[in-house]
Design a protein around this motif. Structure first.
Motif, short mmCIF file in Angstrom:
data_model
loop_
_atom_site.label_atom_id
_atom_site.label_comp_id
_atom_site.label_asym_id
_atom_site.label_seq_id
_atom_site.Cartn_x
_atom_site.Cartn_y
_atom_site.Cartn_z
N SER A 1 17.87 -20.28 -21.93
CA SER A 1 18.39 -21.51 -21.34
C SER A 1 17.60 -22.72 -21.81
O SER A 1 18.16 -23.79 -22.05
N ILE A 2 16.27 -22.56 -21.96
CA ILE A 2 15.43 -23.67 -22.43
C ILE A 2 15.70 -23.94 -23.91
O ILE A 2 15.74 -25.10 -24.34
N ILE A 3 15.88 -22.89 -24.70
CA ILE A 3 16.23 -23.07 -26.11
C ILE A 3 17.55 -23.83 -26.23
O ILE A 3 17.68 -24.78 -27.03
N ALA A 4 18.55 -23.45 -25.44
CA ALA A 4 19.84 -24.14 -25.46
C ALA A 4 19.67 -25.60 -25.07
O ALA A 4 20.32 -26.50 -25.64
N LEU A 5 18.80 -25.86 -24.10
CA LEU A 5 18.52 -27.24 -23.67
C LEU A 5 17.91 -28.04 -24.82
O LEU A 5 18.36 -29.16 -25.12
N LEU A 6 16.91 -27.49 -25.48
CA LEU A 6 16.27 -28.19 -26.59
C LEU A 6 17.24 -28.37 -27.77
O LEU A 6 17.22 -29.40 -28.45
N ASN A 7 18.07 -27.37 -28.01
CA ASN A 7 19.10 -27.51 -29.05
C ASN A 7 20.00 -28.70 -28.74
O ASN A 7 20.36 -29.47 -29.63
N SER A 8 20.40 -28.83 -27.46
CA SER A 8 21.31 -29.92 -27.09
C SER A 8 20.64 -31.28 -27.26
O SER A 8 21.26 -32.23 -27.71
N ILE A 9 19.36 -31.35 -26.92
CA ILE A 9 18.62 -32.61 -27.08
C ILE A 9 18.52 -32.98 -28.55
O ILE A 9 18.82 -34.11 -28.95
N ASP A 10 18.10 -32.02 -29.36
CA ASP A 10 17.90 -32.32 -30.78
C ASP A 10 19.21 -32.66 -31.47
O ASP A 10 19.26 -33.54 -32.34
N ALA A 11 20.30 -31.96 -31.10
CA ALA A 11 21.60 -32.23 -31.72
C ALA A 11 22.06 -33.64 -31.42
O ALA A 11 22.55 -34.36 -32.31
N GLU A 12 21.89 -34.08 -30.17
CA GLU A 12 22.34 -35.42 -29.79
C GLU A 12 21.45 -36.50 -30.39
O GLU A 12 21.92 -37.54 -30.83
N VAL A 13 20.14 -36.24 -30.42
CA VAL A 13 19.22 -37.22 -31.01
C VAL A 13 19.50 -37.37 -32.51
O VAL A 13 19.57 -38.47 -33.04
N ASP A 14 19.70 -36.22 -33.19
CA ASP A 14 20.00 -36.26 -34.63
C ASP A 14 21.33 -36.96 -34.90
O ASP A 14 21.46 -37.76 -35.82
N LEU A 15 22.33 -36.67 -34.07
CA LEU A 15 23.63 -37.31 -34.22
C LEU A 15 23.51 -38.81 -34.02
O LEU A 15 24.08 -39.60 -34.77
N GLY A 16 22.71 -39.19 -33.01
CA GLY A 16 22.51 -40.60 -32.75
C GLY A 16 21.80 -41.28 -33.90
O GLY A 16 22.15 -42.39 -34.30
N SER A 17 20.83 -40.58 -34.51
CA SER A 17 20.10 -41.16 -35.64
C SER A 17 21.02 -41.38 -36.83
O SER A 17 20.94 -42.40 -37.51
N ASP A 18 21.94 -40.44 -37.08
CA ASP A 18 22.86 -40.58 -38.20
C ASP A 18 23.78 -41.77 -38.02
O ASP A 18 24.01 -42.56 -38.94
N SER A 19 24.33 -41.90 -36.81
CA SER A 19 25.27 -42.98 -36.58
C SER A 19 24.58 -44.34 -36.58
O SER A 19 25.14 -45.35 -36.98
N LEU A 20 23.30 -44.33 -36.14
CA LEU A 20 22.58 -45.60 -36.06
C LEU A 20 22.18 -46.13 -37.42
O LEU A 20 21.87 -47.31 -37.58
N ALA A 21 22.21 -45.26 -38.43
CA ALA A 21 21.85 -45.71 -39.77
C ALA A 21 22.80 -46.79 -40.27
O ALA A 21 22.47 -47.56 -41.17
N PHE A 22 24.00 -46.85 -39.67
CA PHE A 22 24.99 -47.84 -40.08
C PHE A 22 24.80 -49.17 -39.37
O PHE A 22 25.50 -50.13 -39.64
N ASN A 23 23.88 -49.19 -38.41
CA ASN A 23 23.69 -50.43 -37.65
C ASN A 23 22.20 -50.62 -37.39
O ASN A 23 21.65 -50.06 -36.46
N GLY A 24 21.58 -51.41 -38.23
CA GLY A 24 20.13 -51.54 -38.15
C GLY A 24 19.62 -52.07 -36.84
O GLY A 24 18.62 -51.60 -36.31
N SER A 25 20.28 -53.05 -36.27
CA SER A 25 19.78 -53.64 -35.03
C SER A 25 19.88 -52.66 -33.88
O SER A 25 18.95 -52.54 -33.07
N PHE A 26 21.01 -51.94 -33.84
CA PHE A 26 21.17 -50.94 -32.77
C PHE A 26 20.16 -49.82 -32.96
O PHE A 26 19.58 -49.30 -32.01
#
Length: 438
Positions: free
Chosen positions: A403-428
């Protein structure tokens, strides 16, 4: 549906364990018509058909379990952990099986440290008082875990904060979290902590966790018997998520296994182990005690003795109220073991073998706690019993670890996804990095 159990019936003893009620409550349900019992023609014990037990949430959860899917949960990347109060390694073994790499384990007891190092030479075992450990060197480890012993705190802890718990082992656990700043922490304790000191201890714990900058998942008591552990042990678990990561986090407590394992699953070849339990050392009973316990049937206790032997064995306790059901207790092949204690021969907490009139041995103890047979314990026989009796069952730790591994997977997936999308908007992107680093 019914095939998920060993048969189409469940004994009264097992049902009481599953739904956490007394046999007296089962009797009330029978009288009201909620349950319709039958009697086993061989054992003469009361049973209920599984088809009428769907009314209980616990049974439905077993039938509809996601256990098999959760077994497929694997770490999306290497996740590291630091463990305090590591004992003989039950929690650490389960977390490692789930996918964690332990970078350090701290334990005070010398024999337990020898157990950890002797079985797992690559582990970094730090022997000594936790108060002397500098956790800052492990900054950014993903998980801090440990079963901190419960001590009473000053009630002022709710107002004065972290420093007010100084001198307690919870303070040291909190200090490790404060210095390491893990994404997640996992704490475990006895069920009694829920109501310890009329709930004031838990209230202080919640307050301190909040002050540390973590969001606490509501603590939950997990019954080991739902997680492929043939034992009635219950443990209280805490999961905390660092505040800047909460919005990315998805957490679910582990699903129950779809059947209840019993003592024969631990000690006989079968689903849990490929062979019968190996021979090993163990304690023994004095002659007179062995003579008296020889009258106890499987699953029985002192009330099953003739009255004269009850009086002799119980002495002054014979006249006291309360069931004292752990005294002169012989285990049953067809039920989960009672919670293991630090000594199976002690008068208050006997754990007598179901057929032979003797205490459980070291390896029998270890199997009931779901340690692998190749995991050996250091120290005297008494020390080994203590290490095993104090451990988190390995299979329970493995389930929670997934359950903790699944939790960390979910955190890392969302953080990584957010980082990818944010590359298109420097200020954000800049604003988001500021948030993640607070």
């Amino acid at each position: 549906m019914i095939s998920m159990f060993d048969s189409d019936v469940v004994s009264a003893e097992l049902l009481a364990d599953i739904v956490s009620v007394s046999k007296a409550t089962l009797l009330k349900w029978e009288k009201s018509g909620r349950l319709i019992p039958s009697q086993n023609s061989i054992t003469h014990r009361k049973e209920y058909k599984v088809s009428q037990l769907i009314q209980f949430e616990e049974v439905r959860n077993m039938i509809n379990s996601n256990w098999d899917q959760e077994l497929n949960v694997k770490p999306a990347k290497d996740f590291s952990s630091v463990e305090l109060f590591a004992g003989a390694g039950g929690l650490a073994l389960g977390l490692e099986k789930a996918g964690f790499n332990a970078v350090a384990l701290n334990e005070l007891d010398e024999d337990a440290c020898k157990t950890l190092q002797g079985n797992h030479s690559q582990w970094n075992v730090i022997q000594g008082d936790v108060k002397n450990v500098d956790f800052a060197k492990f900054i950014d480890v993903d998980l801090v875990s440990g079963g901190f012993p419960c001590q009473a705190f000053s009630y002022a802890g709710e107002k004065l904060g972290f420093e007010d718990t100084r001198g307690t082992l919870f303070f040291e656990f909190s200090r490790a979290v404060k210095e390491i700043r893990p994404k997640v922490f996992l704490g475990e304790n006895v069920r009694g902590l829920l109501n310890h000191d009329n709930g004031k201890t838990l209230s202080v714990i919640k307050s301190i966790i909040s002050d540390l900058g973590y969001t606490l998942i509501e603590p939950k008591v997990l019954k080991a018997l739902f997680y492929r552990v043939p034992q009635k042990r219950e443990r209280l678990f805490f999961v905390g998520i660092r505040n800047d990561l909460v919005k990315f986090a998805k957490f679910q407590w582990p699903s129950p296994y779809y059947r209840i394992l019993v003592l024969k699953d631990a000690l006989k070849a079968g689903e849990l182990y490929a062979t019968d339990v190996p021979k090993s050392e163990g304690q023994s009973y004095p002659n007179r005690k062995r003579e008296i316990l020889s009258y106890i049937p499987q699953g029985g206790y002192w009330r099953d003795l003739p009255d004269d032997l009850q009086r002799e064995y119980m002495q002054g306790s014979y006249f006291l109220s309360g069931g004292k059901t752990g005294m002169a207790r012989r285990l049953s092949w067809d039920e989960p073991s009672l919670t293991l204690t630090c000594s199976p021969a002690q008068k208050q907490t006997e754990r007598c073998h179901p057929e032979e009139t003797r205490p459980l041995t070291i390896r029998e103890y270890a199997r009931i706690q779901t340690f692998p047979d190749e995991w050996h314990f250091s120290g005297s026989v008494s020390s080994q019993y203590k290490q095993i009796g104090n451990a988190v069952p390995v299979n329970l730790a493995y389930a929670v670890g997934r359950s903790i591994i699944a939790l960390l997977n979910s955190i890392d997936a969302e953080v990584d996804l957010g980082s990818d999308s944010l590359a298109f908007n420097g200020s954000f992107h800049s604003r988001q990095l500021t948030l993640l680093n607070t």
